[in-house]
Design a protein around this motif. Structure first.
Motif, PDB file in Angstrom:
ATOM      1  N   SER A 103     -37.686  15.276  70.301  1.00 25.62           N
ATOM      2  CA  SER A 103     -37.317  15.518  68.905  1.00 25.62           C
ATOM      3  C   SER A 103     -36.473  14.365  68.368  1.00 25.62           C
ATOM      4  O   SER A 103     -36.235  13.367  69.065  1.00 25.62           O
ATOM      5  N   SER A 104     -35.990  14.522  67.148  1.00 19.46           N
ATOM      6  CA  SER A 104     -35.113  13.511  66.548  1.00 19.46           C
ATOM      7  C   SER A 104     -33.698  13.582  67.092  1.00 19.46           C
ATOM      8  O   SER A 104     -32.865  12.717  66.788  1.00 19.46           O
ATOM      9  N   LYS A 106     -30.819  13.204  69.816  1.00 21.16           N
ATOM     10  CA  LYS A 106     -30.561  12.437  71.036  1.00 21.16           C
ATOM     11  C   LYS A 106     -30.355  13.397  72.203  1.00 21.16           C
ATOM     12  O   LYS A 106     -30.002  14.572  72.007  1.00 21.16           O
ATOM     13  N   THR A 118     -29.995  18.490  74.904  1.00 20.94           N
ATOM     14  CA  THR A 118     -29.875  17.817  73.614  1.00 20.94           C
ATOM     15  C   THR A 118     -28.395  17.647  73.275  1.00 20.94           C
ATOM     16  O   THR A 118     -27.567  18.501  73.611  1.00 20.94           O
ATOM     17  N   LYS A 160     -43.185  13.731  68.004  1.00 21.02           N
ATOM     18  CA  LYS A 160     -41.865  14.077  67.469  1.00 21.02           C
ATOM     19  C   LYS A 160     -41.970  14.936  66.218  1.00 21.02           C
ATOM     20  O   LYS A 160     -41.204  15.887  66.037  1.00 21.02           O
ATOM     21  N   GLU A 161     -42.924  14.610  65.339  1.00 21.05           N
ATOM     22  CA  GLU A 161     -43.044  15.351  64.080  1.00 21.05           C
ATOM     23  C   GLU A 161     -43.341  16.835  64.335  1.00 21.05           C
ATOM     24  O   GLU A 161     -42.824  17.706  63.645  1.00 21.05           O
ATOM     25  N   ASP A 164     -40.090  18.501  65.700  1.00 17.91           N
ATOM     26  CA  ASP A 164     -39.122  18.674  64.610  1.00 17.91           C
ATOM     27  C   ASP A 164     -39.534  19.800  63.672  1.00 17.91           C
ATOM     28  O   ASP A 164     -38.688  20.560  63.178  1.00 17.91           O
ATOM     29  N   GLU A 183     -29.340  16.320  62.669  1.00 12.83           N
ATOM     30  CA  GLU A 183     -30.180  15.322  63.325  1.00 12.83           C
ATOM     31  C   GLU A 183     -31.653  15.442  62.944  1.00 12.83           C
ATOM     32  O   GLU A 183     -32.409  14.480  63.083  1.00 12.83           O
ATOM     33  N   VAL A 184     -32.076  16.615  62.517  1.00 16.89           N
ATOM     34  CA  VAL A 184     -33.467  16.833  62.118  1.00 16.89           C
ATOM     35  C   VAL A 184     -33.500  17.001  60.601  1.00 16.89           C
ATOM     36  O   VAL A 184     -32.828  17.874  60.058  1.00 16.89           O
ATOM     37  N   ASP A 185     -34.270  16.169  59.914  1.00 16.60           N
ATOM     38  CA  ASP A 185     -34.330  16.226  58.457  1.00 16.60           C
ATOM     39  C   ASP A 185     -34.753  17.610  57.976  1.00 16.60           C
ATOM     40  O   ASP A 185     -35.701  18.210  58.507  1.00 16.60           O
TER      41      ASP A 185
END
Length: 403
Positions: A103-104, A106, A118, A160-161, A164, A183-185
């Motif tokens: 994912s976005s 870290k 995470t 990743k998309e 997320d 961290e995730v839009d």
């Protein structure tokens, strides 16, 4: 600009007076009773985070809205792949690593554990675990040929998309309580509920309870001297004032304007807040009381806490007890506050209590907590429905309009 429509429901205020016996509902890092000094008097306190967790767990158990808060989402996926999908342990472990690393957010690795964590805690519906497992199934071939994630520079083979998008999913619990996940839009959700720290309406003393544990074997041999373990714990007792409010417009906005869902969630939260209790030290104290009094007000202008009713601590009755004085103080403050505000803002108000006498200032008396919730929710969403039916130019702070 014009003020809020005085007949339009916006906030659901819940006030609770509750007697709690010898207990420690919420401990600090030293296992001590949490306190607050208010009105130059030391009170027992239960943090909003503690009671909010109790509310969330009650809500999830009663209404089937399960949510998961964790930094080990990959480990949860690993277990599901093994137990329900029949994946071999090493491949399921690798899939969990790639989910956590994909994912976005870290991530961190550990030398002594294959589990990837995470850096930020994710908060997702329980169903998100199955969706992540299904994503791993879809990309099983890539995972079989991939390497394990062993350092933070390693890349996941999962998209990743897609990960997320699953982390952005939400359910009723998340729409109520909100979610912080920067961290995730577009994953953040503004909570629709606000919960205050609970505090006793009077001064309290923390009591030390000395205890010892007897060794059953030596006791059976006739050796009754000494003990296997000795220690002490802190406890207190008192009458608490608790307060929470639901912003019905924010809740409707989180639900995309779904009125029926907003109604169900608001009612569910009210029940959970009234009947839940933090579980710290429950096996040693079993402090499972219900509220002495619950007052619910539907307001159009702003939330209104009655905590100031107890800035001057209530005095015990001449024969003992703080309950009656606390209930009277709440009603007296509600009356005074309503007068100071020019009797504006209150759409409807009602109360239920074990109190024998009538408490003026709290609205209509009803017989049960369930009836109290139904009365408040019906009034809130009836006034919202009336405003919504007035057309697109009507006041947009209603729960029904989803403002």
């Amino acid at each position: 600009m014009p003020g809020p429509d005085r007949t339009t429901a916006r906030f659901l205020d819940i006030h609770v007076v509750q007697s709690v016996p010898f207990a420690n509902l919420n401990r600090d890092d030293n296992n001590s009773v949490k306190t607050v000094r208010y009105g130059d008097t030391e009170r027992t306190r239960v943090s909003s985070q503690s009671w909010k967790r109790a509310v969330r767990e009650y809500f999830q158990q009663s209404f089937g809205e399960q949510a998961l808060r964790t930094r080990r989402i990959g480990a949860r996926v690993t277990r599901l792949l093994q137990e329900q999908h029949g994946w071999p342990a090493d491949l399921a472990q690798r899939a969990g690593q790639h989910v956590a690393a994909g994912s976005s957010i870290k991530f961190e690795t550990a030398k002594d554990s294959p589990v990837i964590t995470t850096n930020a805690m994710v908060y997702v519906p329980e169903t998100a675990v199955a969706e992540l497992a299904a994503l791993a199934e879809e990309h099983r071939a890539e995972l079989e040929s991939a390497k394990d994630i062993k350092k933070t520079s390693d890349k996941s083979v999962l998209p990743k998309e897609a990960i997320d998008a699953i982390l952005r999913s939400r359910n009723g619990v998340i729409n109520l309580f909100g979610r912080m996940l920067a961290e995730v839009d577009d994953a953040g959700v503004d909570g629709a509920v606000q919960v205050a720290h609970a505090l006793t309406t009077h001064g309290t003393d923390v009591e030390l309870d000395y205890f010892s544990a007897v060794d059953d074997v030596t006791s059976a041999w006739g050796d009754t001297t000494g003990s296997a373990h000795m220690g002490h714990a802190e406890f207190s007792a008192g009458v608490f004032y608790r307060y929470a409010t639901v912003d019905l417009a924010d809740l409707a906005a989180n639900l995309g304007g779904d009125r029926e869902a907003a109604r169900e969630l608001a009612a569910g939260f009210a029940e959970a807040f009234i009947l839940s209790l933090p579980r710290a030290k429950k096996t040693a104290t079993a402090p499972h009381t219900i509220p002495d009094l619950v007052h619910i007000a539907v307001r159009s202008d702003r939330p209104l806490s009655y905590a100031a009713a107890f800035e001057q601590p209530v005095a015990s009755h001449e024969s003992g007890g703080y309950g009656p004085a606390s209930r009277t103080a709440l009603a007296r403050y509600a009356t005074a506050a309503d007068k100071l505000l020019g009797r504006r803002g209150t759409v409807t108000a009602a109360w239920a209590s074990l109190e024998d006498k009538d408490l003026e200032g709290l609205g209509t008396r009803v017989d049960s907590f369930s009836q109290l919730i139904d009365t408040a929710i019906d009034a809130a969403f009836t006034t919202a429905r009336t405003d919504a039916a007035a057309g697109p130019d009507a006041a947009s702070v209603t729960a029904g309009a989803g403002a």
